[in-house]
Design a protein around this motif. Structure first.
Motif, short mmCIF file in Angstrom:
data_model
loop_
_atom_site.label_atom_id
_atom_site.label_comp_id
_atom_site.label_asym_id
_atom_site.label_seq_id
_atom_site.Cartn_x
_atom_site.Cartn_y
_atom_site.Cartn_z
N LYS A 71 0.81 -1.16 0.16
CA LYS A 71 0.08 0.06 0.02
C LYS A 71 0.77 1.33 -0.02
N VAL A 72 2.11 1.21 0.48
CA VAL A 72 3.16 2.34 0.35
C VAL A 72 3.97 2.31 -0.98
N PHE A 73 4.43 1.03 -1.33
CA PHE A 73 5.53 0.96 -2.27
C PHE A 73 4.99 0.72 -3.41
N ASP A 74 3.51 0.20 -3.57
CA ASP A 74 3.07 -0.50 -4.77
C ASP A 74 3.50 -1.80 -5.12
N ARG A 133 16.01 11.21 1.11
CA ARG A 133 15.22 12.19 0.39
C ARG A 133 13.69 12.08 0.22
N TYR A 134 13.31 11.57 1.58
CA TYR A 134 11.78 11.35 2.09
C TYR A 134 11.40 10.36 1.26
N ASP A 180 6.33 12.30 8.77
CA ASP A 180 5.88 12.17 7.47
C ASP A 180 6.59 11.12 6.73
N ASN A 181 6.19 10.26 5.81
CA ASN A 181 6.68 9.26 5.08
C ASN A 181 7.37 8.18 5.85
N LEU A 204 0.55 4.53 -2.02
CA LEU A 204 0.98 6.04 -1.93
C LEU A 204 2.05 6.43 -2.79
N ASN A 205 2.97 5.64 -3.17
CA ASN A 205 4.06 5.80 -4.17
C ASN A 205 3.26 6.35 -5.41
N THR A 206 2.35 5.35 -5.83
CA THR A 206 1.79 5.41 -7.25
C THR A 206 0.90 6.92 -7.13
N ARG A 260 10.93 19.96 -4.35
CA ARG A 260 10.96 18.40 -4.89
C ARG A 260 12.34 18.24 -5.14
N VAL A 261 12.73 18.84 -6.16
CA VAL A 261 13.93 18.71 -6.97
C VAL A 261 15.07 18.89 -5.83
N THR A 262 15.30 19.83 -5.30
CA THR A 262 16.30 20.23 -4.40
C THR A 262 16.28 19.47 -3.15
N ALA A 263 15.09 19.43 -2.33
CA ALA A 263 14.94 18.87 -1.05
C ALA A 263 14.45 17.56 -1.12
N GLY A 264 14.05 17.24 -2.06
CA GLY A 264 13.19 15.92 -2.30
C GLY A 264 12.03 15.81 -1.36
N ARG A 273 8.23 15.34 -0.55
CA ARG A 273 7.35 14.53 -1.25
C ARG A 273 6.15 14.05 0.07
N GLY A 274 5.28 13.48 -0.56
CA GLY A 274 4.34 12.96 0.47
C GLY A 274 3.31 13.94 0.90
N ARG A 275 3.03 14.00 2.25
CA ARG A 275 1.81 14.54 2.82
C ARG A 275 1.84 16.00 2.63
N ARG A 276 3.17 16.70 2.77
CA ARG A 276 3.37 18.03 2.82
C ARG A 276 3.20 18.59 1.24
#
Lengths: 416, 278
Positions: free
Chosen positions: A171-174, A266-267, A289-290, B180-182, B240-244, B246-249
């Motif tokens: 569910k996280v990584f697909d 990188r999150y 987060d993450n 989530l990744n998708t 996204r590009v510089t600090a990566g 992603r996700g909730r924020r």
């Protein structure tokens, strides 16, 4: 002649009993052939797994079949009768369908049983002990199992801890393809979970242990890489999935650590599973987060909820199976009935035609009109004679009236 | 044309229903996705025909009032889905997208037709160049909005699921939502595409303005708001590009960006200026 099922399974008997009746793969061919040769059954197949032994047969005498099974296993007659399920026709059909659909399984909806039943059928097919009736029955059973799987959710959700972990990670990584798993400690459950992750596509396995030698042993065994415990901080960033199960009494992985790990990653998300009690992963990590943390209770709660969901779905599946079993039993009975009726009419018609041929010499040359009239009269007599009898037969719905049995005796239809 | 549009409405609705039904199946029938795409593609083809027909009848690119803008945007969203959304992964996404298109067409059908204003009419037909640049300007922006709709859909699915994973309370829809990744990838990809299209849309608008009256910037409310939106999205891509990030924020930021789009889209209309059409 009817379909008979002799069964013993985890519902009816403890393993001490089941093991005495079980057939190994090597024993199966001889057992099947012996049943046919000794005329205990017309057709037969045996499903033998660790949870069940089911003999499915087409036979005239269920008791004779049962005695023969005892004989085969060199057991005293009737010794396990109280554990033995002995079902005939409609009930036998339904049970076969339930077994194939995994409704009778210890874990309802588990997928292996269908494969095992298919194997049993193919084995019997190869040896040649299944004929028309059982082939029809089993093909129908496979179709019903497929229907149940497609139309209900009995197999939809994971019900074991390690499968739940895999599904949550998905569910996280697909996809787990290419992910890296880190195994921390050597708890049995975590090890099992790690294996599940590997079979589901995880690419790399890192193993860390307080005792480096233990990590090395396990790494060789599981084809992973041993990681010295001191380098844990650094190596954690490589792991997408962390499985933790150690005897430590404090948090081995802290929130601060993961904060740093996430930055280094990188999150990209990290998925942590803590199977240890007391917990080794700080639950506060959940606030980052993450980062996703699941402990043993979380996984068990999901498994339990999934199991309940399966049981609800199983009730729907039971309805499908019952309806299908009834339909199959009816079509089988109707097939029998039509066969008997067909033979009966043919015989009477042949009788009448033979009589006509004998009388013909005395009738001399007939005009086509006269020939037609005689044919019509002949058909009419056959119909009028057979009609009340056929009507009576058709009214006995299940195809098991004493009349039908009597007719079978008269016309020896059992062999067809 | 309204008859055609009603047909389009039904196509988008039935594809949405098809998507919902197949999503809830344990094992959807083979080639479900292809069938869905064919259904949407037919709807889109009819839609395109109806727009082309209006263009021919009216003599100008028929996206000059809110009624027409809604319809065009619905088509852009359907087209965006067909062209840019990867095939199999996010099975829940088409439902969101198709319902969006359906609602926009419904709104379009209910809105009154407004005649082309004189200022806009002169701005469009000032020269052969403005006649060409106007449809390009509008199409770029509409497709960027479509991309942002998909971004928001991805972000919303992300947030919903992330919340369930964190609280460990799994709702009914959990099973059918993509990972989530998708969601994150889908969202980010659409964000980038939308940003490029938004940039092109703003640039073509400037070219149009400078051709028409010599000024590429008019301090029109819509222009200002579009610039703000542009900077919001730029910031997101930058981090996204510089600090990566992603996700909730980022998902929340994408929703914030979309609010800016909505304000630009609808708010500017209330504030006047010559971008009053949508």
């Amino acid at each position: 002649m009817s379909i008979v099922l002799l069964g013993i399974n985890h519902h009816t008997a403890p393993v001490e009993v089941r093991e005495q009746l079980a057939f190994t793969e090597a024993e199966l061919p001889d057992a099947l052939q012996a049943m046919i040769q000794n005329q205990a059954a017309q057709e037969c197949l045996i499903v033998s797994t660790c949870n069940r032994v089911e003999v499915i047969a087409e036979t005239a005498d269920a008791n004779q079949l049962r005695d023969f099974v005892y004989e085969l296993k060199r057991l005293p007659l009737n010794c396990f009768n109280s554990h033995l399920l002995q079902l005939t026709d409609a009930e036998a059909i339904k049970h076969t369908f339930r077994v194939a659909s995994s409704l009778d399984s210890m874990i309802v909806g588990e997928p292996q049983i269908l494969g095992q039943v298919k194997d049993a059928f193919h084995a019997a097919q190869t040896i040649g002990t299944v004929g028309h009736t059982l082939t029809r029955l089993m093909n129908r059973a496979f179709a019903v199992a497929k229907k149940v799987r497609n139309e209900t959710g009995i197999a939809a959700n994971a019900v074991s801890i390690s499968y739940v972990a895999v599904e949550l990670a998905r569910k996280v990584f697909d996809t787990l393809d290419g992910t890296t798993v880190m195994l921390l400690g050597a708890g049995e459950m975590a090890e099992l979970a790690a294996k599940h992750f590997i079979t589901n596509g995880a690419k790399k396995l890192l193993i860390a242990n307080r005792t480096y030698e233990k990590a090395q042993t396990l790494a060789t065994e599981m084809n992973g890489e041993a990681v010295p415990f001191e380098t844990l901080d650094k190596r954690l960033a490589e792991a997408d999935i962390v499985l933790c199960s150690t005897g430590a009494t404090h948090h081995l992985i802290t929130s601060k650590q993961i904060e740093q790990v996430l930055e280094n990653r990188r999150y990209r998300p990290i998925f942590l599973i803590d199977i240890s009690v007391p917990r080794n992963i700080d639950p506060a990590i959940s606030h980052l987060d993450n980062a996703f943390v699941f402990d043993i209770d979380d996984l068990e709660a999901v498994a339990e909820a999934n199991l309940q969901e399966r049981q609800r779905e199983a009730e729907r599946a039971e309805l499908i199976v019952s309806a299908e079993a009834e339909r199959f039993a009816a079509s089988l009975a109707e097939g029998n009935l039509n066969q008997v009726i067909g033979v009966f009419r043919r015989e009477v018609h042949q009788l009448a035609t033979a009589e006509l041929e004998r009388t013909r010499k005395r009738l001399g040359q007939l005009t086509p009109e006269q020939e037609d009239a005689i044919q019509i009269m002949l058909n009419s007599i056959v119909n009028k004679f057979t009609h009340p009898i056929i009507k009576q037969l058709r009214e006995s719905e299940d195809g098991h009236s004493p009349y039908l049995e009597a007719f079978r005796e008269f016309y020896h239809q059992d062999k067809e | 044309m309204d008859v055609l549009l009603v047909a389009v409405l039904l196509f988008y609705l039935s594809s949405a229903i098809y998507a919902i039904i197949t999503l809830t199946m344990e094992q959807p029938p083979a080639r479900t996705n292809q069938r869905l795409r064919v259904l949407v593609a037919i709807g889109f083809a009819v839609h395109s025909a109806s727009i082309a027909l209006s263009w021919k009848q009216l003599g100008h690119f028929p996206v000059v009032n809110l009624k027409e803008v809604c319809s065009f945007l619905a088509g852009a969203i359907a087209a965006y889905y067909l062209i840019f959304v990867p095939r199999d992964k996010a099975r829940a996404l088409p439902i969101f997208v198709l319902l969006c298109s359906f609602l926009l067409i419904l709104v379009s059908l209910l809105l009154p037709d407004e005649p082309l204003s004189l200022t806009l009419s002169s701005a469009i037909s000032a020269s052969p160049f403005t006649k060409v640049i106007f449809p390009i300007h509008v199409t770029m922006l509409m497709f960027s909005y479509a991309a942002f709709v998909v971004t928001v859909a991805g972000s919303a699915m992300y947030l919903l699921q992330e919340r369930q994973l964190k609280t460990k309370h799994f709702g009914a829809a959990f099973r059918w939502m993509p990972a989530l990744n998708t969601c994150d990838e889908l969202s980010y990809r659409s964000l980038t595409i939308g940003f490029v299209l938004l940039t092109l849309g703003v640039l073509t608008g400037m070219m149009w303005g400078s051709q028409h009256d010599g000024r590429f910037w008019h301090n029109d409310p819509k222009e200002v708001l579009a610039l703000v939106t542009w900077f919001v999205y730029l910031a997101m891509i930058h981090y996204r590009v510089t600090a990566g990030w992603r996700g909730r924020r980022v998902a929340w930021m994408a929703i914030g960006g979309f609010v800016a789009v909505l304000v630009t889209f609808i708010g500017a209309r209330a504030m006047g200026g010559y971008h009053v059409f949508g």
